[in-house]
Design an enzyme around this catalytic site. Sequence first.
Site, mmCIF file in Angstrom:
data_model
loop_
_atom_site.group_PDB
_atom_site.id
_atom_site.type_symbol
_atom_site.label_atom_id
_atom_site.label_comp_id
_atom_site.label_asym_id
_atom_site.label_seq_id
_atom_site.Cartn_x
_atom_site.Cartn_y
_atom_site.Cartn_z
ATOM 1 N N ASP A 38 0.814 -1.103 0.107
ATOM 2 C CA ASP A 38 -0.066 -0.169 -0.019
ATOM 3 C C ASP A 38 0.868 1.196 0.023
ATOM 4 O OD1 ASP A 38 -1.893 2.215 1.144
ATOM 5 O OD2 ASP A 38 -3.290 0.227 1.269
ATOM 6 N N GLY A 83 -7.680 1.903 -4.018
ATOM 7 C CA GLY A 83 -8.351 2.708 -4.505
ATOM 8 C C GLY A 83 -9.462 3.301 -3.593
ATOM 9 N N ARG A 92 -21.407 1.793 -7.916
ATOM 10 C CA ARG A 92 -19.954 1.372 -8.302
ATOM 11 C C ARG A 92 -19.405 2.120 -9.339
ATOM 12 N NH1 ARG A 92 -22.300 -3.766 -7.032
ATOM 13 N NH2 ARG A 92 -21.558 -4.462 -5.110
ATOM 14 N N ASN A 124 -13.610 -1.378 -7.289
ATOM 15 C CA ASN A 124 -14.697 -1.294 -8.163
ATOM 16 C C ASN A 124 -14.492 -0.117 -8.938
ATOM 17 O OD1 ASN A 124 -16.262 -3.625 -7.700
ATOM 18 N ND2 ASN A 124 -16.872 -2.698 -5.614
ATOM 19 N N ASP A 127 -15.170 -4.741 -13.097
ATOM 20 C CA ASP A 127 -15.126 -4.953 -14.706
ATOM 21 C C ASP A 127 -14.886 -3.984 -15.519
ATOM 22 O OD1 ASP A 127 -17.160 -7.422 -14.047
ATOM 23 O OD2 ASP A 127 -18.548 -5.935 -13.623
ATOM 24 N N ASP A 152 -21.054 -12.236 -5.236
ATOM 25 C CA ASP A 152 -22.419 -12.312 -5.423
ATOM 26 C C ASP A 152 -23.147 -13.656 -5.543
ATOM 27 O OD1 ASP A 152 -22.565 -9.057 -6.855
ATOM 28 O OD2 ASP A 152 -20.896 -10.242 -7.219
ATOM 29 N N SER A 154 -21.830 -16.228 -4.163
ATOM 30 C CA SER A 154 -21.846 -16.669 -2.712
ATOM 31 C C SER A 154 -22.986 -16.125 -1.919
ATOM 32 C CB SER A 154 -20.354 -16.466 -2.363
ATOM 33 O OG SER A 154 -20.415 -16.902 -0.526
ATOM 34 N N ARG A 155 -23.213 -14.853 -2.258
ATOM 35 C CA ARG A 155 -24.600 -14.369 -1.444
ATOM 36 C C ARG A 155 -25.647 -14.949 -2.096
ATOM 37 N NH1 ARG A 155 -22.380 -8.273 -2.546
ATOM 38 N NH2 ARG A 155 -21.244 -7.852 -0.526
ATOM 39 N N ARG A 157 -26.050 -18.145 -3.065
ATOM 40 C CA ARG A 157 -26.135 -19.564 -2.864
ATOM 41 C C ARG A 157 -26.494 -19.638 -1.124
ATOM 42 N NH1 ARG A 157 -21.316 -22.593 -6.238
ATOM 43 N NH2 ARG A 157 -21.896 -21.691 -8.100
ATOM 44 N N HIS A 172 -26.593 -25.037 -6.634
ATOM 45 C CA HIS A 172 -25.671 -24.737 -7.787
ATOM 46 C C HIS A 172 -26.443 -23.591 -8.820
ATOM 47 C CE1 HIS A 172 -23.650 -28.276 -6.333
ATOM 48 N NE2 HIS A 172 -24.512 -28.880 -6.443
ATOM 49 N N HIS A 179 -20.459 -7.167 -12.163
ATOM 50 C CA HIS A 179 -20.497 -6.956 -10.714
ATOM 51 C C HIS A 179 -21.138 -5.637 -10.084
ATOM 52 C CE1 HIS A 179 -19.417 -7.181 -6.344
ATOM 53 N NE2 HIS A 179 -18.850 -6.109 -6.475
HETATM 54 N N1 NAD Z 1 -15.138 -6.295 -6.358
HETATM 55 C C1 NAD Z 1 -15.991 -6.533 -5.133
HETATM 56 O O1 NAD Z 1 -16.556 -7.524 -5.001
HETATM 57 C C2 NAD Z 1 -15.744 -5.672 -4.108
HETATM 58 C C3 NAD Z 1 -16.131 -5.787 -2.605
HETATM 59 C C4 NAD Z 1 -15.790 -4.959 -1.831
HETATM 60 C C5 NAD Z 1 -15.270 -3.660 -2.011
HETATM 61 N N2 NAD Z 1 -14.618 -3.806 -3.316
HETATM 62 C C6 NAD Z 1 -13.683 -2.492 -3.606
HETATM 63 O O2 NAD Z 1 -12.258 -2.791 -3.063
HETATM 64 C C7 NAD Z 1 -11.771 -1.320 -3.158
HETATM 65 C C8 NAD Z 1 -11.156 -1.255 -1.784
HETATM 66 O O3 NAD Z 1 -12.085 -1.091 -0.772
HETATM 67 P P1 NAD Z 1 -11.692 -0.837 0.715
HETATM 68 O O4 NAD Z 1 -12.759 -0.801 1.649
HETATM 69 O O5 NAD Z 1 -10.669 -1.726 1.119
HETATM 70 O O6 NAD Z 1 -11.285 0.653 0.699
HETATM 71 P P2 NAD Z 1 -10.164 1.437 1.746
HETATM 72 O O7 NAD Z 1 -10.050 2.850 1.669
HETATM 73 O O8 NAD Z 1 -10.471 0.742 3.298
HETATM 74 O O9 NAD Z 1 -8.845 0.803 1.232
HETATM 75 C C9 NAD Z 1 -8.238 1.176 -0.045
HETATM 76 C C10 NAD Z 1 -6.620 1.143 0.367
HETATM 77 O O10 NAD Z 1 -6.016 1.604 -1.156
HETATM 78 C C11 NAD Z 1 -4.984 2.336 -0.831
HETATM 79 N N3 NAD Z 1 -4.291 2.979 -1.954
HETATM 80 C C12 NAD Z 1 -5.004 3.919 -2.610
HETATM 81 N N4 NAD Z 1 -4.103 4.189 -3.918
HETATM 82 C C13 NAD Z 1 -3.259 3.200 -3.905
HETATM 83 C C14 NAD Z 1 -2.088 3.026 -4.653
HETATM 84 N N5 NAD Z 1 -1.946 3.857 -5.796
HETATM 85 N N6 NAD Z 1 -1.177 2.119 -4.514
HETATM 86 C C15 NAD Z 1 -1.569 1.237 -3.235
HETATM 87 N N7 NAD Z 1 -2.540 1.325 -2.672
HETATM 88 C C16 NAD Z 1 -3.118 2.388 -2.770
HETATM 89 C C17 NAD Z 1 -5.270 3.223 0.357
HETATM 90 O O11 NAD Z 1 -4.213 3.905 0.896
HETATM 91 C C18 NAD Z 1 -6.309 2.188 1.165
HETATM 92 O O12 NAD Z 1 -5.421 1.614 2.191
HETATM 93 C C19 NAD Z 1 -13.256 -0.402 -3.339
HETATM 94 O O13 NAD Z 1 -12.847 0.003 -4.577
HETATM 95 C C20 NAD Z 1 -14.209 -1.177 -3.225
HETATM 96 O O14 NAD Z 1 -15.218 -0.697 -3.970
HETATM 97 C C21 NAD Z 1 -14.901 -4.594 -4.229
#
Ligand code: NAD
Length: 317
Positions: A38, A83, A92, A124, A127, A152, A154-155, A157, A172, A179
Amino acid sequence: MAVIENSKVTIVGAGSVGSSAAYASLIRGSARHVALYDIATQKVEAEVLDLAHGTQFTGSSDITGGSDLAVVEGSHVVVITAGAKQDPGQTRTELAGVNAGIMRKMMPRLLEVAPDAIYVIVTNPCDVLTVLAQKETGLPPEKIFASGTVLDTSRLRWKLGQRAGVSTSSVHAYIVGEHGDTEFPLWSKATIGTVPILDWVTPRGDRLTVEELDQIAVDVRDAAYKVIQGKGATNYAIGLSTARIIEAILNDERAVMPVSPVLDGFHGVSGVALSVPSVVSSAGAAPIVETQFDERELDLFHRSAAALRDVADSLRG
Ligand SMILES: NC(=O)c1ccc[n+]([C@@H]2O[C@H](COP(=O)([O-])OP(=O)(O)OC[C@H]3O[C@@H](n4cnc5c(N)ncnc54)[C@H](O)[C@@H]3O)[C@@H](O)[C@H]2O)c1
């Protein structure tokens, strides 16, 4: 391809999702080496310490990490969770602009230190960011894909298992597509054991109706909003889903999972990443082209593709 010995996964982003994915990977022994990277030095070092303090109880996996990109070197799998996250009420796709910027900067640097890794995008909108990251890196589509609707599914099921009175693993059924808001279940192929979903008799002695299934699909689609409203983020279930994807890759499992690679001619869809049942192995993710959709599902799938294409276009503009 083969099982990867002395395997290493790096999770990029040590926020709620990244730390939970690292924790789940350690506990499940998903990889021999788990690393967390990070840009927030204090945060990532604290998370790594906290996780390391528990390794007496986590089998043979170890945890390292920090804010130096060297952390990522030698990774077989790199998971991107870095992010901004969804604020309460934010969709999203509204996140897309911010996270696209982060992705554009980050991907080339990651590829320099881990050129041979399989990349799993969790950030997010996962996709849309996968399309962008695939273009940015030039990686073959099977080597970079989103976690997509594994969570999703898993949710879904879990909910169906509760209602049908069976274990989650006996359900199944798949959520496919985006997403996000245009995702949908492939009801035409859903079964409990071998029994088609509408024929299953529940412990109450009744059967699920089409209306109830529609409501379950809505509940699953909106599940993240509910969790975010209550606790500000979703982390445990996505952490576990991510660990499961990591295992399928590192153990060369050829597990069927609804991950989201950039599609090429899948039921007429190309150039968009959408979740479809795919074989996940050490070679990456290969969509199963024989997956059957009924007419309505095909229509929903094309709508999901169109919605994502719009978001991708808005990022270019
Ligand atoms: N795809 C899914 O099913 C799913 C499910 C839940 C959350 N998410 C997504 O996951 C992401 C993270 O969520 P979170 O709750 O952990 O957020 P968060 O704010 O707790 O953590 C994000 C982390 O990213 C770090 N970061 C920012 N820019 C960076 C970079 N350039 N290099 C390295 N690290 C960097 C930040 O310092 C922070 O620690 C979000 O986009 C969220 O929407 C996706």
